[in-house]
Design a protein around this motif. Structure first.
Motif, PDB file in Angstrom:
ATOM      1  N   GLY A 135       0.821  -1.215   0.000  1.00 47.35           N
ATOM      2  CA  GLY A 135       0.000   0.000   0.000  1.00 47.35           C
ATOM      3  C   GLY A 135       0.845   1.251   0.000  1.00 47.35           C
ATOM      4  N   GLU A 136       1.954   1.237   0.754  1.00 50.67           N
ATOM      5  CA  GLU A 136       2.849   2.384   0.775  1.00 50.67           C
ATOM      6  C   GLU A 136       3.491   2.613  -0.598  1.00 50.67           C
ATOM      7  N   ALA A 137       3.820   1.508  -1.266  1.00 52.86           N
ATOM      8  CA  ALA A 137       4.433   1.639  -2.590  1.00 52.86           C
ATOM      9  C   ALA A 137       3.488   2.287  -3.590  1.00 52.86           C
ATOM     10  N   LEU A 138       2.184   2.078  -3.417  1.00 49.92           N
ATOM     11  CA  LEU A 138       1.203   2.690  -4.319  1.00 49.92           C
ATOM     12  C   LEU A 138       1.164   4.208  -4.198  1.00 49.92           C
ATOM     13  N   ILE A 139       1.769   4.745  -3.143  1.00 50.96           N
ATOM     14  CA  ILE A 139       1.851   6.199  -2.992  1.00 50.96           C
ATOM     15  C   ILE A 139       2.544   6.813  -4.198  1.00 50.96           C
ATOM     16  N   MET A 140       3.513   6.095  -4.767  1.00 54.64           N
ATOM     17  CA  MET A 140       4.234   6.616  -5.930  1.00 54.64           C
ATOM     18  C   MET A 140       3.290   6.876  -7.101  1.00 54.64           C
ATOM     19  N   THR A 141       2.383   5.955  -7.334  1.00 50.23           N
ATOM     20  CA  THR A 141       1.423   6.143  -8.428  1.00 50.23           C
ATOM     21  C   THR A 141       0.545   7.356  -8.168  1.00 50.23           C
TER      22      THR A 141
END
Length: 262
Positions: A175-181
């Motif tokens: 979920g944290e990685a989706l912050i990039m999108t």
């Protein structure tokens, strides 16, 4: 104590590749917003000045008065520059005679080229910065997506090394990685909207300048500002190369906009 998840935790866990993506998105955002704000302000000021100038311009009664007042103006927006270009070209051709223009054409052709060149310069000027805005709008989502893919890969590697592959351990880092999108979209959406708005504004602005160039051409060649006389005597308008469309081979210098309405 339960580990806190979110953007702050993501920043502490991000690796150099992810940080590079964040910095790149930040740079694109700052550059695009700077251009959006500055161009919006300059466009608003230019439109107000142009409106005031045109209102004053059509109140001038004679060509000699026009030459005197335009020559004394210190403003530097496109409409004033276009008027000064027309006056300067006409004055130079009358001062030196047509002998020196034998290879370039007569006075009217010189005036046409001068106005067209001025229009092309203005078209290039108003396009400044649009490439950066367009680049931000088109590339930011993909840059953000790359950051997400890299973040998910990095998170899964860490989870695999820890041996804790339960859903609650996976969902947080992914979920944290989706912050990039999300950041990529946050950069791209304003840039795309602003780019479309600027393109439309520039198209209308150049159309107004084309019309004004036609009026200047008529005034300089006929010596009259009468709408009725202009409709009867006006030759083909001067149009920038950015606004030209296909015409028949019999079309005179410049491209017409259709029937002129005053």
């Amino acid at each position: 104590m339960e580990k806190t998840l979110g953007f702050s935790n993501f920043l502490t866990q991000v690796d150099p590749v992810g940080m590079s993506v964040l910095i790149l998105l930040l740079a694109l955002s700052v550059a695009s917003w700077y251009l959006i704000i500055t161009k919006s302000i300059s466009n608003t000021i230019a439109s107000r000045r142009a409106k005031a100038f045109l209102k004053h311009f059509w109140r001038i009664d004679s060509v000699p008065q026009l030459k005197a007042e335009i020559g004394a103006m210190t403003e530097n927006h496109a409409f004033v520059q276009l008027a000064k270009t027309a006056l300067t070209s006409t004055a130079n051709s009358q001062r030196h005679g047509l002998e020196k223009l034998a290879t370039a054409g007569d006075t009217n052709e010189l005036l046409t080229r001068s106005l067209r060149n001025s229009l092309d310069q203005e078209a290039a000027r108003i396009e400044y910065g649009l490439t950066i805005i367009a680049s931000a709008g088109s590339s930011a989502p993909y840059i953000g997506l790359f950051g997400t893919v890299w973040g998910i890969y990095h998170a899964l590697i860490q989870i695999g090394l820890s041996g804790q592959g339960t859903l609650d351990k996976v969902a947080g880092p992914v979920g944290e990685a989706l912050i990039m999108t999300a950041l990529g979209l946050a950069v791209a959406i304003p840039a795309v909207l602003a780019y479309n708005a600027f393109i439309r504004r520039n198209r209308l602005w150049m159309a107004q300048l084309d019309d004004f160039a036609h009026d200047l051409y008529t005034i300089m060649t006929t010596g009259s500002k009468s709408s009725e006389e202009n409709n009867q005597k006006a030759p083909a308008p001067v149009t920038s190369q950015h606004a030209q469309t296909a015409e028949s081979s019999s079309t005179p210098v410049g491209i017409t906009h259709g029937e002129r309405q005053h």
